[in-house]
Scaffold this motif. Structure first.
Motif, PDB file in Angstrom:
ATOM      1  N   ALA A   1       0.853  -1.196   0.000  1.00 22.38           N
ATOM      2  CA  ALA A   1       0.000   0.000   0.000  1.00 22.38           C
ATOM      3  C   ALA A   1       0.881   1.236   0.000  1.00 22.38           C
ATOM      4  N   TYR A   2       0.532   2.198  -0.829  1.00 23.39           N
ATOM      5  CA  TYR A   2       1.274   3.453  -0.895  1.00 23.39           C
ATOM      6  C   TYR A   2       0.703   4.443   0.104  1.00 23.39           C
ATOM      7  N   SER A   3       0.522   3.984   1.317  1.00 23.00           N
ATOM      8  CA  SER A   3      -0.030   4.793   2.392  1.00 23.00           C
ATOM      9  C   SER A   3       0.377   4.139   3.706  1.00 23.00           C
ATOM     10  N   ILE A   4       0.192   4.849   4.794  1.00 21.94           N
ATOM     11  CA  ILE A   4       0.475   4.253   6.093  1.00 21.94           C
ATOM     12  C   ILE A   4      -0.790   3.554   6.600  1.00 21.94           C
TER      13      ILE A   4
ATOM     14  N   THR B   1     -12.642   4.707   2.070  1.00 24.44           N
ATOM     15  CA  THR B   1     -13.994   4.233   1.762  1.00 24.44           C
ATOM     16  C   THR B   1     -14.008   3.414   0.476  1.00 24.44           C
ATOM     17  N   GLU B   2     -12.941   3.509  -0.280  1.00 23.38           N
ATOM     18  CA  GLU B   2     -12.768   2.710  -1.490  1.00 23.38           C
ATOM     19  C   GLU B   2     -11.279   2.601  -1.778  1.00 23.38           C
ATOM     20  N   LEU B   3     -10.940   1.634  -2.615  1.00 25.16           N
ATOM     21  CA  LEU B   3      -9.552   1.494  -3.042  1.00 25.16           C
ATOM     22  C   LEU B   3      -9.539   0.850  -4.410  1.00 25.16           C
TER      23      LEU B   3
ATOM     24  N   THR C   1       1.899 -10.047  -6.690  1.00 27.13           N
ATOM     25  CA  THR C   1       1.795  -9.089  -5.576  1.00 27.13           C
ATOM     26  C   THR C   1       0.531  -8.257  -5.723  1.00 27.13           C
ATOM     27  N   LEU C   2      -0.216  -8.143  -4.623  1.00 23.21           N
ATOM     28  CA  LEU C   2      -1.387  -7.268  -4.594  1.00 23.21           C
ATOM     29  C   LEU C   2      -0.924  -5.868  -4.239  1.00 23.21           C
ATOM     30  N   THR C   3      -1.251  -4.903  -5.074  1.00 17.85           N
ATOM     31  CA  THR C   3      -0.884  -3.519  -4.830  1.00 17.85           C
ATOM     32  C   THR C   3      -2.160  -2.702  -4.690  1.00 17.85           C
ATOM     33  N   LEU C   4      -2.174  -1.864  -3.655  1.00 16.46           N
ATOM     34  CA  LEU C   4      -3.337  -1.010  -3.369  1.00 16.46           C
ATOM     35  C   LEU C   4      -3.006   0.431  -3.712  1.00 16.46           C
TER      36      LEU C   4
END
Length: 109
Positions: free
Chosen positions: A85-88, A96-98, A106-109
């Motif tokens: 994930a490119y977030s903390i 609310t969505e991604l 690899t799962l990338t968000l």
């Protein structure tokens, strides 16, 4: 970037078949959960970015749960690992969505 343990499960027999994405943001809290229609699974596997909508958080045991759920259909785990994930993690809990994609396993968000 952070890595979050996850499971993508197919949920059938309770409403329309759909995918549940369960994210473990801290090893303690309920699982942050997102969903999309089951027909998106082949697209996701082929690297297409798929939108997921936030759902009610789930108990931690859903990360490994597979089989019948009394009165709620059945779950089958399709894919698991650590999502990038490119977030903390604290920010992820407020989403609310991604949009997610699978590339090179690899799962990338």
């Amino acid at each position: 970037m952070c890595e979050l343990p996850f499971t993508i499960s197919l949920h059938e027999g309770f409403g329309d078949s759909h995918l549940d994405l369960f994210l473990d943001i801290d090893g303690i809290s309920r699982l942050i959960t997102f969903g999309t229609v089951a027909s998106n699974w082949p697209l996701l596997q082929n690297g297409t970015s798929i939108p997921f909508q936030r759902k009610k958080d789930h108990r931690r045991d859903y990360l490994d749960l597979e089989g019948e759920i009394e009165g709620k259909g059945r779950l089958r785990i399709l894919f698991r690992g650590s999502a990038k994930a490119y977030s903390i993690p604290e920010n992820v809990s407020g989403w609310t969505e991604l949009t997610a994609s699978i590339k090179d396993g690899t799962l990338t968000l």
